[in-house]
Scaffold this motif. Structure first.
Motif, PDB file in Angstrom:
ATOM      1  N   LYS A  36       0.896  -1.218   0.221  1.00 28.04           N
ATOM      2  CA  LYS A  36      -0.075   0.345   0.256  1.00 28.04           C
ATOM      3  C   LYS A  36       0.408   1.278  -0.149  1.00 28.04           C
ATOM      4  O   LYS A  36       1.722   0.860   0.550  1.00 28.04           O
ATOM      5  N   ASN A  57      -4.211  -2.245   0.891  1.00 26.19           N
ATOM      6  CA  ASN A  57      -5.778  -2.151   1.666  1.00 26.19           C
ATOM      7  C   ASN A  57      -6.605  -1.188   0.682  1.00 26.19           C
ATOM      8  O   ASN A  57      -8.316  -1.284   1.134  1.00 26.19           O
ATOM      9  N   ILE A  82      -6.275  -6.496   1.718  1.00 25.20           N
ATOM     10  CA  ILE A  82      -6.186  -6.632   3.563  1.00 25.20           C
ATOM     11  C   ILE A  82      -6.669  -5.406   4.111  1.00 25.20           C
ATOM     12  O   ILE A  82      -6.221  -5.009   4.763  1.00 25.20           O
ATOM     13  N   ILE A 166      -5.813  -8.016  13.560  1.00 23.43           N
ATOM     14  CA  ILE A 166      -4.900  -7.044  14.076  1.00 23.43           C
ATOM     15  C   ILE A 166      -4.407  -6.152  15.594  1.00 23.43           C
ATOM     16  O   ILE A 166      -5.034  -5.097  15.502  1.00 23.43           O
ATOM     17  N   MET A 204       2.736  -8.435  12.235  1.00 22.17           N
ATOM     18  CA  MET A 204       3.641  -7.812  10.419  1.00 22.17           C
ATOM     19  C   MET A 204       4.688  -7.146  11.010  1.00 22.17           C
ATOM     20  O   MET A 204       5.763  -7.471  11.655  1.00 22.17           O
ATOM     21  N   SER A 205       5.241  -6.475  10.496  1.00 20.70           N
ATOM     22  CA  SER A 205       6.561  -5.459  10.436  1.00 20.70           C
ATOM     23  C   SER A 205       7.168  -5.259  12.064  1.00 20.70           C
ATOM     24  O   SER A 205       8.192  -6.565  12.324  1.00 20.70           O
ATOM     25  N   ARG A 220       2.452 -10.516   7.114  1.00 15.86           N
ATOM     26  CA  ARG A 220       2.031  -8.890   6.205  1.00 15.86           C
ATOM     27  C   ARG A 220       2.599  -8.008   6.754  1.00 15.86           C
ATOM     28  O   ARG A 220       2.828  -7.015   7.700  1.00 15.86           O
ATOM     29  N   GLY A 222       4.908  -5.152   5.508  1.00 15.75           N
ATOM     30  CA  GLY A 222       5.160  -3.086   4.803  1.00 15.75           C
ATOM     31  C   GLY A 222       6.321  -2.598   4.943  1.00 15.75           C
ATOM     32  O   GLY A 222       7.377  -3.090   4.273  1.00 15.75           O
ATOM     33  N   SER A 223       6.856  -2.594   6.621  1.00 11.73           N
ATOM     34  CA  SER A 223       7.721  -1.285   6.798  1.00 11.73           C
ATOM     35  C   SER A 223       8.912  -1.927   6.309  1.00 11.73           C
ATOM     36  O   SER A 223       9.963  -1.030   5.527  1.00 11.73           O
ATOM     37  N   ARG A 229       5.993   4.553   5.716  1.00  8.49           N
ATOM     38  CA  ARG A 229       4.961   4.906   4.292  1.00  8.49           C
ATOM     39  C   ARG A 229       5.010   6.296   4.593  1.00  8.49           C
ATOM     40  O   ARG A 229       5.152   6.881   6.041  1.00  8.49           O
TER      41      ARG A 229
HETATM   42  C1  LIG Z   1       0.093  -1.607   6.677  1.00  8.03           C
HETATM   43  C2  LIG Z   1      -0.580  -2.944   6.735  1.00  8.03           C
HETATM   44  C3  LIG Z   1       0.330  -4.191   7.562  1.00  8.03           C
HETATM   45  C4  LIG Z   1       1.707  -4.254   6.993  1.00  8.03           C
HETATM   46  O1  LIG Z   1       2.508  -3.089   8.389  1.00  8.03           O
HETATM   47  P1  LIG Z   1       3.660  -3.196   8.744  1.00  8.03           P
HETATM   48  O2  LIG Z   1       3.837  -2.570   9.996  1.00  8.03           O
HETATM   49  O3  LIG Z   1       4.221  -1.364   7.682  1.00  8.03           O
HETATM   50  O4  LIG Z   1       4.217  -4.153   8.651  1.00  8.03           O
HETATM   51  C5  LIG Z   1      -0.214  -5.172   7.429  1.00  8.03           C
HETATM   52  N1  LIG Z   1      -1.746  -5.956   7.957  1.00  8.03           N
HETATM   53  C6  LIG Z   1      -2.568  -4.639   7.731  1.00  8.03           C
HETATM   54  C7  LIG Z   1      -3.939  -5.292   7.417  1.00  8.03           C
HETATM   55  C8  LIG Z   1      -1.496  -3.307   6.986  1.00  8.03           C
HETATM   56  O5  LIG Z   1      -2.585  -2.219   6.404  1.00  8.03           O
END
Ligand SMILES: *Cc1c(COP(=O)(O)O)cnc(C)c1O
Length: 244
Positions: A36, A57, A82, A166, A204-205, A220, A222-223, A229
């Motif tokens: 995202k 997302n 997601i 989450i 997540m991260s 999942r 991302g960063s 971001r």
């Molecule tokens: C943004 C997001 C992630 C990734 O988060 P990071 O902390 O950047 O790894 C994972 N799951 C969902 C649902 C997100 O919105």
């Protein structure tokens, strides 16, 4: 090596080490790269480093990237939704995504099943569960989970795979692990009720180790792959060397 390739290698190493520490097979945890706010070029860089599964997302943002990558002749990528999806966007999810992690309403499930094109395999879905009962949070309440799961499992064009959560950021590893373990318990209850579910989308991260300790099968991230971001959605994350 691009910054993204080296970040991906580090995340894969974290997953591998964590699997060893908790006695899990390394291939039992899959990596979803959360792209995202990243540009299509950034996704292409991650694909060049071997990553195939991407999480988005916002449906419209994802469709733009999917189209751009198709025009560039990118390798076949697997797209995962997601984020929350409103009923007027379900068709796009049904047509362009392989997975939907954030299902929480039966009306959305019915639309996705009706709209899933016949030439595609069933849409793989996880139910988002509100494990830590945050008042403003999305996700099914644990008490309502079993009924929704059995309803979704009967829809012909969806394949119910498991749960997604989450949790709020936890102060330490043990607290995070205990919350993820609640999702693991709920998955077990679904299995005991006769459903063939095998998936936990969690971690997540910042907390993927605690999630893997509690049985996560999709982290999942991302960063840790793409960099921090921007506060407001803007294209581009970590610029790759030689980006176009
Ligand atoms: C943004 C997001 C992630 C990734 O988060 P990071 O902390 O950047 O790894 C994972 N799951 C969902 C649902 C997100 O919105």
């Amino acid at each position: 090596m691009t910054a993204i390739a080296s970040n991906l290698a580090q995340v894969r190493a974290r997953i591998h080490q964590c699997c060893q520490r908790f006695g899990r097979a390394s291939d039992s945890v899959a990596l979803l790269a959360v792209s995202k706010t990243c540009s299509a070029q950034t996704v292409l860089d991650a694909a060049a480093a071997g990553q195939r599964a991407f999480g988005e997302n916002y449906v419209q943002e994802a469709l733009d990237k999917i189209e751009q990558l198709r025009r560039w002749g990118a390798p076949d990528l697997q797209w995962h939704c997601i984020g929350p999806v409103q009923s007027n966007k379900t068709r796009w999810v049904a047509e362009s995504f392989a997975w939907m992690h954030t299902l929480e309403r039966s009306k959305i499930a019915q639309r996705l099943s009706e709209q899933r094109p016949a030439h595609l395999p069933p849409l793989q879905v996880c139910l988002q569960v509100n494990v830590d009962a945050g008042p403003n949070k999305s996700g099914v309440a644990p008490a309502a989970l079993l009924a929704l799961a059995h309803e979704v499992a009967r829809l012909p064009r969806l394949q119910l795979r498991g749960l997604m959560c989450i949790p709020e950021p936890a102060p330490d590893f043990d607290t995070a692990r205990a919350t993820f373990a609640q999702a693991q318990q709920l998955l077990l209850q679904l299995q005991q009720s006769g459903l063939a579910v095998d998936t936990l989308s969690m971690g997540m991260s910042a907390d993927l180790e605690a999630a893997i300790a509690a049985g996560s099968t999709w982290v999942r991230v991302g960063s840790a792959i793409f960099g921090a971001r921007p506060a407001a959605a803007a294209p581009g994350c970590v610029p790759s060397l030689g980006a176009r």
